[in-house]
Enzyme design. Sequence first.
Site, PDB file in Angstrom:
ATOM      1  N   TRP A 257       0.869  -1.177   0.000  1.00  0.00           N
ATOM      2  CA  TRP A 257       0.000   0.000   0.000  1.00  0.00           C
ATOM      3  C   TRP A 257       0.905   1.226   0.000  1.00  0.00           C
ATOM      4  O   TRP A 257       1.846   1.318   0.794  1.00  0.00           O
ATOM      5  CB  TRP A 257      -0.864  -0.026   1.255  1.00  0.00           C
ATOM      6  CG  TRP A 257      -1.822   1.127   1.387  1.00  0.00           C
ATOM      7  CD1 TRP A 257      -2.641   1.651   0.409  1.00  0.00           C
ATOM      8  CD2 TRP A 257      -2.070   1.884   2.568  1.00  0.00           C
ATOM      9  NE1 TRP A 257      -3.380   2.667   0.927  1.00  0.00           N
ATOM     10  CE2 TRP A 257      -3.063   2.842   2.247  1.00  0.00           C
ATOM     11  CE3 TRP A 257      -1.579   1.855   3.871  1.00  0.00           C
ATOM     12  CZ2 TRP A 257      -3.567   3.751   3.172  1.00  0.00           C
ATOM     13  CZ3 TRP A 257      -2.079   2.767   4.803  1.00  0.00           C
ATOM     14  CH2 TRP A 257      -3.057   3.709   4.451  1.00  0.00           C
TER      15      TRP A 257
ATOM     16  N   ASP B 170      -0.998  -5.466   9.278  1.00  0.00           N
ATOM     17  CA  ASP B 170      -1.975  -4.501   8.775  1.00  0.00           C
ATOM     18  C   ASP B 170      -3.178  -5.334   8.373  1.00  0.00           C
ATOM     19  O   ASP B 170      -3.081  -6.180   7.473  1.00  0.00           O
ATOM     20  CB  ASP B 170      -1.397  -3.741   7.574  1.00  0.00           C
ATOM     21  CG  ASP B 170      -2.339  -2.655   7.070  1.00  0.00           C
ATOM     22  OD1 ASP B 170      -1.893  -1.809   6.274  1.00  0.00           O
ATOM     23  OD2 ASP B 170      -3.529  -2.655   7.464  1.00  0.00           O
TER      24      ASP B 170
ATOM     25  N   LYS C 257     -13.541  -0.963   5.424  1.00  0.00           N
ATOM     26  CA  LYS C 257     -14.106  -1.818   4.383  1.00  0.00           C
ATOM     27  C   LYS C 257     -15.152  -2.774   4.909  1.00  0.00           C
ATOM     28  O   LYS C 257     -16.227  -2.895   4.329  1.00  0.00           O
ATOM     29  CB  LYS C 257     -12.997  -2.636   3.699  1.00  0.00           C
ATOM     30  CG  LYS C 257     -12.189  -1.857   2.679  1.00  0.00           C
ATOM     31  CD  LYS C 257     -11.093  -1.046   3.319  1.00  0.00           C
ATOM     32  CE  LYS C 257     -10.212  -0.376   2.278  1.00  0.00           C
ATOM     33  NZ  LYS C 257      -9.239   0.525   2.925  1.00  0.00           N
TER      34      LYS C 257
END
Lengths: 410, 410
Positions: free
Chosen positions: A138, A220, A256
């Site tokens: 990311w 993460d 999300k």
Amino acid sequence: MSLFSDVPQAPPVAVFKLTADFREDSHPQKVNLGVGAYRTDDCQPWVLPVVKKVERLIVEDESLNHEYLPILGLPEFRSAASKVALGDDSPAIKENRVGGVQALGGTGALRVGAEFLRRWYNGVNNTATPVYVSAPTWENHNGVFTDAGFKDIRPYHYWDAAKRGLDLAGFLDDLEKAPEYSVFVLHACAHNPTGTDPTQEEWKQIAEVMKRRKLFVFFDSAYQGFASGSLEKDAWAIRFFVSEGFELFVAQSFSKNFGLYNERVGNLTVVAKDNENLTRILSQMEKIVRTTWSNPPSQGARIVSKTLNSAELFDEWYGNVKTMADRVLLMRDQLKAKLQALGTPGTWDHITQQIGMFSFTGLTPTQVEYMIKEKHVYLMASGRINMCGLTTKNIDYVAQSIHEAVTKVQ
Amino acid sequence: MSLFSEVPQAAPVAVFKLTQDFNNDQFPNKVNLGAGAYRTDEGQPWVLPVVKKVEKIIVHDDRLNHEYLPILGLPEFRSSASKIALGDESPAIQENRVGAVQCLGGTGALKIGAEFLRRFYNGNNNTKTPVYVSAPTWENHNAIFSDAGFQDVRPYKYWDAEKRGLDFPGFLGDLERCPEHSIFVLHACAHNPTGRDPTQEQWKQIAEVMMRRKLFVFFDSAYQGFASGSLEKDAWTLRYFVSLGFEMFCAQSFSKNFGLYNERVGNLTIVARDADNLKRVLSQMEKIVRTTWSNPPSQGARIVAITLTSPELFSEWKDNVKTMANRVLLMRSQLKAKLQALGTPGTWDHITDQIGMFSFTGLNPKQVEYLVKEKHIYLMASGRINMCGLTTKNIDYVAESIHEAVTKVQ
């Protein structure tokens, strides 16, 4: 003359620039496969039904007010969030050695964790401790750790472009060669941007090296539940590492899996050796939070907390999560099938082998440029597509466009 | 052995420790004059009626979703917030040289502003630029600037304990003697913790020195409207400095004047020389925000934006603000009157001369200890009291307790 005459213009964040360009495009068949947010089959944002329900409950609840939350956040959110990651029966939780810091999305959790590690890990203020992030990763990982003060951010081998899969040998090699005590940022599941995760056997190997070489585990976790549809499955790696006795951090995002992107709901789960260490760690986390945002925002945390702590709402949420995960899986199947039906050169198994929101298509930069400029299909220069941008209505056009890009452009 | 064995226990934030001790106290007549939040005459938190109304509007608006806000925040919030500070007719706004960053409360606005200044003000990454904060000031100012990387945070003379007023010559002296380009954190109104603001004439003198000596103006504005009941009055200083042509920052908080403490609603208003400079500044602000919280939370900003941009709701809000300001003014009058009636030694004019939520009583640490331990009245060791903690029901007890403290304890 301005005080700021010499301030340079910063380049825009690539993924947001992509969406901005998409918005300005007036082509009727344009498709946005860029930024990572869920879309319905009508290509619309989706407020989860359970979220709408809980928002109504909150607004009707006269017992609630807007007094400051504690610095570390809403207690019932923190504990419920950590439980979701580690499991209801987590021994570590029962041993009182797990704590949470409510943070501003996954970004905030990473940042607070990074700031803590830079101050207190591997010495005091040891900015030279290497921090390893996957190649690719990311785009914000690097910036978060750099701005927290770390001076040595390095890539670890991850994506094998030739075989379109995990470069396990390279990954393990980097683990063996990294200086002891290096920090490794691991994606708990649904690796962003490749969608390729280690298998359970591969995770076991990774864990073995990390333990032996005293490497710090910083997960993460932005897609729990969203990736496979199963909370347990998507948390397997985290729970395995915890069971191996690691002290570790997990930056959790509820953007999300709750669709609460703009309420900034995150949690930094801290697994320590024991309660005494945990207490001292959390006290220092408070100091970091205090000078960053003082105390976190309530709305999103209340929604998540109410949902996770009610059996009925939890089930409803789980159903909503499955809806999203299933639509993504369907689009994966259909895209692969269509490319195979078109006879598009190359193999397309990776589309269904990869997991989560993203797929690393393998398209080259020139092919990507073709997609955007000629076909008005927007994706990242890396070839990353957001599966959520696909719908039953646009999937033929996208498959056709990929076919053209691969056959016409090298 | 833990990775974190050497991590020391951090001291708790004093004001929160005070509230915790208060919460643990069983004494029936206990009073909390510590943490800075508004209380009704029943001693209860108050959700503003206009806030409750707008929360209902939001929850029933099906056009709204939870998609990420832009990095700099909700546009209509940013512009209406800056307008509140600078005025609807602000020439600077009309000249397109005012911008804003939606932040996490006043803390977040200070943090982002500090991070920017450390990177780009007075050279690149000039961590040596002195930052001046008032003596005394809000306890978090020092740490925010330190954690942003500034190595030289210094006090400027402000409170004259003997005369219980502003040490104006001292303040001006520090402005004259400090290094050019030093940063000064100024309280826009309702100075925390003293409640003592410079007069308009004094502000004019302060501004003259700051302009001549090229000092950077960084306002902290947490009480606009709340202090006097008038938005314009409480923003006079900000607007005056803008009218003189300063490029400056203003960290705004909507925690108090909207009672939205836990939704973390803040705005960093930036006044630049022109639109081009502003644009470059904002682009760098985006980079800083991206690695801190990525993009800000929606709920509180929506509430404020909807309120400020609707004439009807805006009027209702101003009334709610007046309600709070008036209750505080009433408690100030009554406390002074009661102390005078009791014949409590000393002068008590400062209680009504001071403005905003806080009053610097002038009580010494021993007298404070007496109040906390013997009378179960909780206030800061500095002698700061939160006027909002006073009610018609407890004011006699508090006045008598102060009287005892002053007469019995030296």
